[in-house]
Design a protein around this motif. Structure first.
Motif, PDB file in Angstrom:
ATOM      1  N   LEU A  11     -33.393  27.315  21.391  1.00 22.30           N
ATOM      2  CA  LEU A  11     -32.303  27.011  20.466  1.00 22.30           C
ATOM      3  C   LEU A  11     -31.150  27.965  20.735  1.00 22.30           C
ATOM      4  CD1 LEU A  11     -34.437  26.696  17.204  1.00 22.30           C
ATOM      5  CD2 LEU A  11     -33.761  24.867  18.769  1.00 22.30           C
ATOM      6  N   GLY A  12     -29.969  27.425  21.002  1.00 22.39           N
ATOM      7  CA  GLY A  12     -28.847  28.277  21.351  1.00 22.39           C
ATOM      8  C   GLY A  12     -27.537  27.823  20.737  1.00 22.39           C
ATOM      9  N   LYS A  13     -26.510  28.552  21.052  1.00 22.21           N
ATOM     10  CA  LYS A  13     -25.154  28.299  20.563  1.00 22.21           C
ATOM     11  C   LYS A  13     -24.410  27.401  21.553  1.00 22.21           C
ATOM     12  CE  LYS A  13     -20.881  30.979  19.839  1.00 22.21           C
ATOM     13  NZ  LYS A  13     -20.315  32.353  19.942  1.00 22.21           N
ATOM     14  N   ARG A  14     -23.724  26.411  21.025  1.00 23.74           N
ATOM     15  CA  ARG A  14     -23.015  25.468  21.873  1.00 23.74           C
ATOM     16  C   ARG A  14     -21.855  26.143  22.618  1.00 23.74           C
ATOM     17  NH1 ARG A  14     -22.258  21.636  18.459  1.00 23.74           N
ATOM     18  NH2 ARG A  14     -23.911  20.284  19.234  1.00 23.74           N
ATOM     19  N   ASN A  15     -21.674  25.729  23.872  1.00 22.59           N
ATOM     20  CA  ASN A  15     -20.555  26.189  24.715  1.00 22.59           C
ATOM     21  C   ASN A  15     -20.515  27.707  24.879  1.00 22.59           C
ATOM     22  OD1 ASN A  15     -19.627  23.504  24.996  1.00 22.59           O
ATOM     23  ND2 ASN A  15     -18.500  23.649  23.061  1.00 22.59           N
ATOM     24  N   ASP A  16     -21.689  28.317  24.979  1.00 18.56           N
ATOM     25  CA  ASP A  16     -21.759  29.768  25.140  1.00 18.56           C
ATOM     26  C   ASP A  16     -22.286  30.107  26.531  1.00 18.56           C
ATOM     27  OD1 ASP A  16     -21.835  32.558  23.666  1.00 18.56           O
ATOM     28  OD2 ASP A  16     -23.698  32.391  24.805  1.00 18.56           O
ATOM     29  N   PHE A  17     -21.559  30.960  27.239  1.00 15.43           N
ATOM     30  CA  PHE A  17     -21.903  31.335  28.607  1.00 15.43           C
ATOM     31  C   PHE A  17     -23.290  31.960  28.697  1.00 15.43           C
ATOM     32  CE2 PHE A  17     -22.053  34.863  31.686  1.00 15.43           C
ATOM     33  CZ  PHE A  17     -21.903  34.163  32.878  1.00 15.43           C
ATOM     34  N   GLY A  38     -26.239  24.190  19.154  1.00 14.59           N
ATOM     35  CA  GLY A  38     -25.559  23.801  17.926  1.00 14.59           C
ATOM     36  C   GLY A  38     -24.498  24.796  17.524  1.00 14.59           C
ATOM     37  N   ASP A  39     -23.822  24.495  16.418  1.00 18.64           N
ATOM     38  CA  ASP A  39     -22.763  25.365  15.916  1.00 18.64           C
ATOM     39  C   ASP A  39     -22.948  25.538  14.417  1.00 18.64           C
ATOM     40  OD1 ASP A  39     -20.529  26.981  15.991  1.00 18.64           O
ATOM     41  OD2 ASP A  39     -19.410  25.596  17.276  1.00 18.64           O
ATOM     42  N   ARG A  62     -27.370  29.145  15.715  1.00 18.28           N
ATOM     43  CA  ARG A  62     -26.763  29.084  14.384  1.00 18.28           C
ATOM     44  C   ARG A  62     -27.725  28.535  13.343  1.00 18.28           C
ATOM     45  NH1 ARG A  62     -23.613  32.657  16.413  1.00 18.28           N
ATOM     46  NH2 ARG A  62     -21.465  32.056  16.853  1.00 18.28           N
ATOM     47  N   TRP A  63     -28.924  28.156  13.765  1.00 18.95           N
ATOM     48  CA  TRP A  63     -29.888  27.565  12.855  1.00 18.95           C
ATOM     49  C   TRP A  63     -30.903  28.588  12.361  1.00 18.95           C
ATOM     50  CZ3 TRP A  63     -29.840  24.117  17.510  1.00 18.95           C
ATOM     51  CH2 TRP A  63     -28.961  23.037  17.331  1.00 18.95           C
ATOM     52  N   ILE A  64     -31.307  28.456  11.100  1.00 23.96           N
ATOM     53  CA  ILE A  64     -32.462  29.169  10.571  1.00 23.96           C
ATOM     54  C   ILE A  64     -33.664  28.264  10.798  1.00 23.96           C
ATOM     55  CG2 ILE A  64     -33.565  30.132   8.524  1.00 23.96           C
ATOM     56  CD1 ILE A  64     -30.790  30.734   7.420  1.00 23.96           C
ATOM     57  N   THR A 141     -22.214  43.575  23.742  1.00 25.10           N
ATOM     58  CA  THR A 141     -23.455  43.210  23.062  1.00 25.10           C
ATOM     59  C   THR A 141     -24.107  42.016  23.742  1.00 25.10           C
ATOM     60  OG1 THR A 141     -22.652  44.014  20.926  1.00 25.10           O
ATOM     61  CG2 THR A 141     -24.451  42.431  20.875  1.00 25.10           C
ATOM     62  N   TYR A 142     -23.329  40.991  24.039  1.00 26.71           N
ATOM     63  CA  TYR A 142     -23.875  39.795  24.680  1.00 26.71           C
ATOM     64  C   TYR A 142     -24.434  40.104  26.064  1.00 26.71           C
ATOM     65  CZ  TYR A 142     -21.636  37.059  20.972  1.00 26.71           C
ATOM     66  OH  TYR A 142     -21.260  36.526  19.765  1.00 26.71           O
ATOM     67  N   ASP A 143     -23.792  41.017  26.789  1.00 30.59           N
ATOM     68  CA  ASP A 143     -24.303  41.395  28.108  1.00 30.59           C
ATOM     69  C   ASP A 143     -25.647  42.118  27.988  1.00 30.59           C
ATOM     70  OD1 ASP A 143     -22.101  40.289  29.333  1.00 30.59           O
ATOM     71  OD2 ASP A 143     -21.024  42.186  29.546  1.00 30.59           O
TER      72      ASP A 143
END
Length: 229
Positions: A11-17, A38-39, A62-64, A141-143
């Motif tokens: 499960l991940g964030k949409r349009n995220d590298f 998702g967003d 973005r989901w719980i 942080t993302y790296d």
């Protein structure tokens, strides 16, 4: 090494590298990967209820994840949280900057019904620099989170036991109300307090809100005004 039949729900964030990088890595080593991006504000896809498998991996999602879905996971449901254990919940980078923290990090932990509450698997820390703002801290942080993802998944790929960290969450998760309160500036605040809040909450098109005599205004810096003209 991993069993070729190992199944993963990602499960991940949409349009995220970084989410795309994580998914590419998973697909290289696991044949059975189901994924959803998702967003904010979106509902979990209905067909996700049909999933049953070995691992659930939440990465900037973005989901719980509801308990009934967690129950369908045979081995482990883990989340990669973009903050150290001192900053559970939302607005993590914002509160770290506001508190003038000297150190930050990323956390991998088991998921349960409560947000940012499960047992901690691993933590990776790094310093907050004096000139950091929300954008620069987020990017670093993302790296670091991607590196932590590779390290934890490397354990799973090689069939090693899931790490167990001695660290614990140090407070209840920050809430949306607390984040919105941090983004509010009033005429009663000192310049020092205003500067702290501007640094902690200014991010791209998002700016703190100013309240004067019950009137609400959006803060616009000179730099943003020049960009918009």
């Amino acid at each position: 090494m991993i069993n070729n039949e190992t199944s993963i729900l990602f499960l991940g964030k949409r349009n995220d590298f970084h989410c795309k990088k994580s998914l590419t890595f998973l697909k290289k080593y696991f044949k059975n990967v189901t994924y959803y991006f998702g967003d904010w504000g979106e509902q979990l896809p209905e067909d996700i209820e049909k999933w049953k498998g070995d691992y659930i991996i939440s990465y900037l999602s973005r989901w719980i994840v509801p308990q009934d879905l967690l129950n369908k996971c045979r081995i482990a449901a883990i989340n990669f949280h973009p903050a150290s254990p001192e900053y559970p919940g939302i607005g993590c980078q914002n509160f770290a900057l506001y508190e003038d923290a000297k150190e930050y990090g990323v956390t991998c932990h088991h998921m349960d019904a409560k947000v940012d509450n499960g047992g901690i698997i691993a933590v990776k820390r790094f310093p907050i620099l004096p000139d950091d703002n929300v954008d620069s801290l987020l990017q670093r942080t993302y790296d670091f989170q991607l590196v932590l993802f590779y390290e934890v998944l490397g354990k799973i790929i090689h069939g090693n036991p899931m790490p167990v960290s001695a660290e614990n969450w140090t407070r209840k998760p920050f809430t949306r109300f607390e984040f919105n309160s941090l983004s509010l500036i009033t005429s009663a605040m000192t310049k020092q307090e205003i500067d702290k809040r501007v640094r902690a909450t200014s991010y791209k098109n998002f700016q703190p809100i100013i309240e004067i005599h019950s009137h609400i205004f959006e803060l616009k810096t000179i730099e943003n005004k020049l960009k918009n003209n």
